[in-house]
Design a protein around this motif. Structure first.
Motif, PDB file in Angstrom:
ATOM      1  N   HIS A   1       0.864  -1.173   0.000  1.00 34.49           N
ATOM      2  CA  HIS A   1       0.000   0.000   0.000  1.00 34.49           C
ATOM      3  C   HIS A   1       0.907   1.232   0.000  1.00 34.49           C
ATOM      4  O   HIS A   1       1.944   1.253   0.676  1.00 34.49           O
ATOM      5  CB  HIS A   1      -0.908   0.012   1.228  1.00 34.49           C
ATOM      6  CG  HIS A   1      -1.777  -1.201   1.342  1.00 34.49           C
ATOM      7  ND1 HIS A   1      -2.956  -1.333   0.655  1.00 34.49           N
ATOM      8  CD2 HIS A   1      -1.616  -2.349   2.052  1.00 34.49           C
ATOM      9  CE1 HIS A   1      -3.511  -2.504   0.937  1.00 34.49           C
ATOM     10  NE2 HIS A   1      -2.706  -3.146   1.780  1.00 34.49           N
ATOM     11  N   VAL A   2       0.524   2.259  -0.754  1.00 35.97           N
ATOM     12  CA  VAL A   2       1.373   3.439  -0.926  1.00 35.97           C
ATOM     13  C   VAL A   2       0.538   4.698  -0.740  1.00 35.97           C
ATOM     14  O   VAL A   2      -0.588   4.789  -1.248  1.00 35.97           O
ATOM     15  CB  VAL A   2       2.013   3.460  -2.328  1.00 35.97           C
ATOM     16  CG1 VAL A   2       3.003   4.623  -2.445  1.00 35.97           C
ATOM     17  CG2 VAL A   2       2.708   2.145  -2.630  1.00 35.97           C
ATOM     18  N   SER A   3       1.088   5.667  -0.021  1.00 36.58           N
ATOM     19  CA  SER A   3       0.467   6.983   0.081  1.00 36.58           C
ATOM     20  C   SER A   3       1.562   8.044   0.082  1.00 36.58           C
ATOM     21  O   SER A   3       2.733   7.749   0.335  1.00 36.58           O
ATOM     22  CB  SER A   3      -0.394   7.111   1.349  1.00 36.58           C
ATOM     23  OG  SER A   3       0.421   7.086   2.506  1.00 36.58           O
ATOM     24  N   VAL A   4       1.179   9.284  -0.203  1.00 39.39           N
ATOM     25  CA  VAL A   4       2.140  10.387  -0.315  1.00 39.39           C
ATOM     26  C   VAL A   4       1.655  11.557   0.532  1.00 39.39           C
ATOM     27  O   VAL A   4       0.453  11.851   0.587  1.00 39.39           O
ATOM     28  CB  VAL A   4       2.306  10.833  -1.781  1.00 39.39           C
ATOM     29  CG1 VAL A   4       3.329  11.963  -1.893  1.00 39.39           C
ATOM     30  CG2 VAL A   4       2.714   9.651  -2.652  1.00 39.39           C
ATOM     31  N   ARG A   5       2.588  12.243   1.184  1.00 38.61           N
ATOM     32  CA  ARG A   5       2.292  13.445   1.987  1.00 38.61           C
ATOM     33  C   ARG A   5       3.276  14.543   1.616  1.00 38.61           C
ATOM     34  O   ARG A   5       4.445  14.265   1.350  1.00 38.61           O
ATOM     35  CB  ARG A   5       2.433  13.153   3.487  1.00 38.61           C
ATOM     36  CG  ARG A   5       1.544  12.048   4.027  1.00 38.61           C
ATOM     37  CD  ARG A   5       1.978  11.650   5.419  1.00 38.61           C
ATOM     38  NE  ARG A   5       1.203  10.537   5.960  1.00 38.61           N
ATOM     39  CZ  ARG A   5       0.322  10.652   6.951  1.00 38.61           C
ATOM     40  NH1 ARG A   5       0.143  11.834   7.525  1.00 38.61           N
ATOM     41  NH2 ARG A   5      -0.343   9.600   7.385  1.00 38.61           N
ATOM     42  N   ALA A   6       2.811  15.770   1.605  1.00 36.26           N
ATOM     43  CA  ALA A   6       3.710  16.910   1.479  1.00 36.26           C
ATOM     44  C   ALA A   6       4.264  17.254   2.867  1.00 36.26           C
ATOM     45  O   ALA A   6       3.641  16.952   3.885  1.00 36.26           O
ATOM     46  CB  ALA A   6       2.966  18.106   0.898  1.00 36.26           C
ATOM     47  N   TYR A   7       5.443  17.866   2.892  1.00 35.46           N
ATOM     48  CA  TYR A   7       5.992  18.258   4.197  1.00 35.46           C
ATOM     49  C   TYR A   7       6.725  19.590   4.104  1.00 35.46           C
ATOM     50  O   TYR A   7       7.207  19.999   3.038  1.00 35.46           O
ATOM     51  CB  TYR A   7       6.919  17.170   4.753  1.00 35.46           C
ATOM     52  CG  TYR A   7       8.262  17.046   4.065  1.00 35.46           C
ATOM     53  CD1 TYR A   7       9.375  17.758   4.518  1.00 35.46           C
ATOM     54  CD2 TYR A   7       8.435  16.198   2.971  1.00 35.46           C
ATOM     55  CE1 TYR A   7      10.610  17.641   3.895  1.00 35.46           C
ATOM     56  CE2 TYR A   7       9.656  16.065   2.351  1.00 35.46           C
ATOM     57  CZ  TYR A   7      10.743  16.788   2.815  1.00 35.46           C
ATOM     58  OH  TYR A   7      11.949  16.672   2.196  1.00 35.46           O
ATOM     59  N   ASN A   8       6.787  20.301   5.236  1.00 38.06           N
ATOM     60  CA  ASN A   8       7.600  21.507   5.380  1.00 38.06           C
ATOM     61  C   ASN A   8       8.251  21.483   6.759  1.00 38.06           C
ATOM     62  O   ASN A   8       8.306  20.432   7.401  1.00 38.06           O
ATOM     63  CB  ASN A   8       6.755  22.765   5.146  1.00 38.06           C
ATOM     64  CG  ASN A   8       5.640  22.916   6.180  1.00 38.06           C
ATOM     65  OD1 ASN A   8       5.582  22.178   7.160  1.00 38.06           O
ATOM     66  ND2 ASN A   8       4.752  23.873   5.952  1.00 38.06           N
ATOM     67  N   ARG A   9       8.722  22.605   7.243  1.00 42.90           N
ATOM     68  CA  ARG A   9       9.438  22.612   8.519  1.00 42.90           C
ATOM     69  C   ARG A   9       8.538  22.259   9.693  1.00 42.90           C
ATOM     70  O   ARG A   9       9.027  21.824  10.741  1.00 42.90           O
ATOM     71  CB  ARG A   9      10.066  23.991   8.736  1.00 42.90           C
ATOM     72  CG  ARG A   9      11.200  24.293   7.768  1.00 42.90           C
ATOM     73  CD  ARG A   9      11.826  25.633   8.058  1.00 42.90           C
ATOM     74  NE  ARG A   9      12.921  25.926   7.129  1.00 42.90           N
ATOM     75  CZ  ARG A   9      13.629  27.050   7.143  1.00 42.90           C
ATOM     76  NH1 ARG A   9      13.342  27.996   8.042  1.00 42.90           N
ATOM     77  NH2 ARG A   9      14.597  27.223   6.276  1.00 42.90           N
ATOM     78  N   ALA A  10       7.241  22.429   9.525  1.00 42.47           N
ATOM     79  CA  ALA A  10       6.312  22.107  10.606  1.00 42.47           C
ATOM     80  C   ALA A  10       5.988  20.621  10.664  1.00 42.47           C
ATOM     81  O   ALA A  10       5.427  20.144  11.640  1.00 42.47           O
ATOM     82  CB  ALA A  10       5.030  22.918  10.440  1.00 42.47           C
ATOM     83  N   GLY A  11       6.328  19.879   9.611  1.00 42.67           N
ATOM     84  CA  GLY A  11       6.042  18.455   9.588  1.00 42.67           C
ATOM     85  C   GLY A  11       5.340  18.050   8.309  1.00 42.67           C
ATOM     86  O   GLY A  11       5.400  18.755   7.293  1.00 42.67           O
ATOM     87  N   THR A  12       4.653  16.909   8.344  1.00 41.49           N
ATOM     88  CA  THR A  12       3.979  16.387   7.157  1.00 41.49           C
ATOM     89  C   THR A  12       2.504  16.745   7.179  1.00 41.49           C
ATOM     90  O   THR A  12       1.880  16.852   8.248  1.00 41.49           O
ATOM     91  CB  THR A  12       4.117  14.861   7.071  1.00 41.49           C
ATOM     92  OG1 THR A  12       3.614  14.280   8.273  1.00 41.49           O
ATOM     93  CG2 THR A  12       5.574  14.461   6.884  1.00 41.49           C
ATOM     94  N   GLY A  13       1.938  16.901   6.003  1.00 43.39           N
ATOM     95  CA  GLY A  13       0.522  17.161   5.869  1.00 43.39           C
ATOM     96  C   GLY A  13      -0.280  15.877   5.833  1.00 43.39           C
ATOM     97  O   GLY A  13       0.256  14.791   6.029  1.00 43.39           O
ATOM     98  N   PRO A  14      -1.586  15.974   5.548  1.00 43.23           N
ATOM     99  CA  PRO A  14      -2.429  14.770   5.486  1.00 43.23           C
ATOM    100  C   PRO A  14      -2.049  13.899   4.298  1.00 43.23           C
ATOM    101  O   PRO A  14      -1.517  14.379   3.303  1.00 43.23           O
ATOM    102  CB  PRO A  14      -3.838  15.339   5.338  1.00 43.23           C
ATOM    103  CG  PRO A  14      -3.636  16.685   4.733  1.00 43.23           C
ATOM    104  CD  PRO A  14      -2.353  17.203   5.296  1.00 43.23           C
ATOM    105  N   PRO A  15      -2.339  12.596   4.383  1.00 39.48           N
ATOM    106  CA  PRO A  15      -1.937  11.679   3.307  1.00 39.48           C
ATOM    107  C   PRO A  15      -2.879  11.754   2.119  1.00 39.48           C
ATOM    108  O   PRO A  15      -4.045  12.109   2.231  1.00 39.48           O
ATOM    109  CB  PRO A  15      -2.014  10.307   3.968  1.00 39.48           C
ATOM    110  CG  PRO A  15      -3.102  10.460   4.989  1.00 39.48           C
ATOM    111  CD  PRO A  15      -2.974  11.873   5.503  1.00 39.48           C
ATOM    112  N   SER A  16      -2.354  11.397   0.968  1.00 38.58           N
ATOM    113  CA  SER A  16      -3.188  11.169  -0.200  1.00 38.58           C
ATOM    114  C   SER A  16      -3.983   9.889   0.014  1.00 38.58           C
ATOM    115  O   SER A  16      -3.659   9.089   0.900  1.00 38.58           O
ATOM    116  CB  SER A  16      -2.306  11.018  -1.438  1.00 38.58           C
ATOM    117  OG  SER A  16      -1.591   9.793  -1.353  1.00 38.58           O
ATOM    118  N   PRO A  17      -5.011   9.648  -0.789  1.00 40.56           N
ATOM    119  CA  PRO A  17      -5.633   8.315  -0.753  1.00 40.56           C
ATOM    120  C   PRO A  17      -4.583   7.262  -1.091  1.00 40.56           C
ATOM    121  O   PRO A  17      -3.767   7.459  -1.984  1.00 40.56           O
ATOM    122  CB  PRO A  17      -6.708   8.406  -1.842  1.00 40.56           C
ATOM    123  CG  PRO A  17      -6.971   9.870  -2.004  1.00 40.56           C
ATOM    124  CD  PRO A  17      -5.667  10.551  -1.742  1.00 40.56           C
ATOM    125  N   SER A  18      -4.587   6.158  -0.369  1.00 40.39           N
ATOM    126  CA  SER A  18      -3.586   5.123  -0.623  1.00 40.39           C
ATOM    127  C   SER A  18      -3.966   4.326  -1.865  1.00 40.39           C
ATOM    128  O   SER A  18      -5.133   4.233  -2.243  1.00 40.39           O
ATOM    129  CB  SER A  18      -3.457   4.188   0.582  1.00 40.39           C
ATOM    130  OG  SER A  18      -4.661   3.483   0.793  1.00 40.39           O
TER     131      SER A  18
END
Length: 213
Positions: free
Chosen positions: A58-75
């Motif tokens: 199963h694979v999902s993707v999240r964007a991240y910045n200095r505050a951490g990661t955002g919510p995941p994409s649908p897997s």
């Protein structure tokens, strides 16, 4: 596997986007135990290595910045390919004809738990100090041009296919009055500049995210 996704829209960003985090876990495992790969910058694809063959992920993707990661994409799901055949090419022989040496071997047939064979790779070295030349063959024979003063060469032959490259067979070719010579397979020595090919599966993931600092 190759993973691609749509980028986060500028309107969904708060702060500076540092990249994306790909999470992947085996079917039956929990997402909390997922392995992770991070990209740097606004790229929208990644190549993930080190997966188990013939395994569902199963694979999902999240964007991240200095505050951490955002919510995941649908897997999404992807199953890796079977491994290449373990058996190396056998019964290798050769024949000289003028400035050509014809090399042939018994074809390798994949077992039920192995990936199909689509061709063969041959590394050819004139001597132990020269750089190898890679030849590709779709069947179990190949003709190689050689100089008139040819005396010997080192050859390694292995299968290739969607599961990657198989175990090599290594032989030392000698000119012997233009006659064929049968040799015994050997896979003990490593391949110079060995080629390792992982199965690639395209995974398309729709990604929307909102990051807060």
């Amino acid at each position: 596997m190759d993973v691609t996704w749509e980028p986060v829209g500028q309107g969904d960003l708060a702060g500076v986007l540092l990249g994306y985090e790909i999470r992947y876990w085996k079917d039956g495992d929990k997402e909390e135990a997922a392995d992770r790969v991070r990209t740097a910058g606004p790229v929208t694809s990644a190549h993930v290595r080190g997966l188990n063959p013939n395994t569902k992920y199963h694979v999902s993707v999240r964007a991240y910045n200095r505050a951490g990661t955002g919510p995941p994409s649908p897997s999404t799901n992807v199953t890796t390919t079977k491994p290449p055949p373990k058996r190396p090419p056998g019964n290798i022989s050769w024949t000289f004809s003028g400035s050509t040496v014809s090399i042939k071997w018994d074809p390798v047939v994949a077992k039920a738990d192995e990936a199909a064979v689509t061709g063969y790779k041959m590394l050819y070295r004139q001597d132990s100090h020269s750089a190898p030349t890679l030849y590709l063959a779709s069947r179990s024979r190949i003709d190689i041009p050689v100089p008139e003063d040819f005396t010997h060469a080192f050859v390694q032959i292995r299968v290739t296919g969607p599961g990657g490259d198989g175990t090599p067979a290594e032989v030392h070719i000698l000119r012997n009055s233009g006659t064929s010579m049968m040799v015994e397979d050997s896979a003990a020595r490593p391949v110079p500049h060995a080629l390792v090919v992982t199965a690639s599966s395209l995974v398309l993931v729709a990604l929307t995210s909102h990051l807060d600092l």
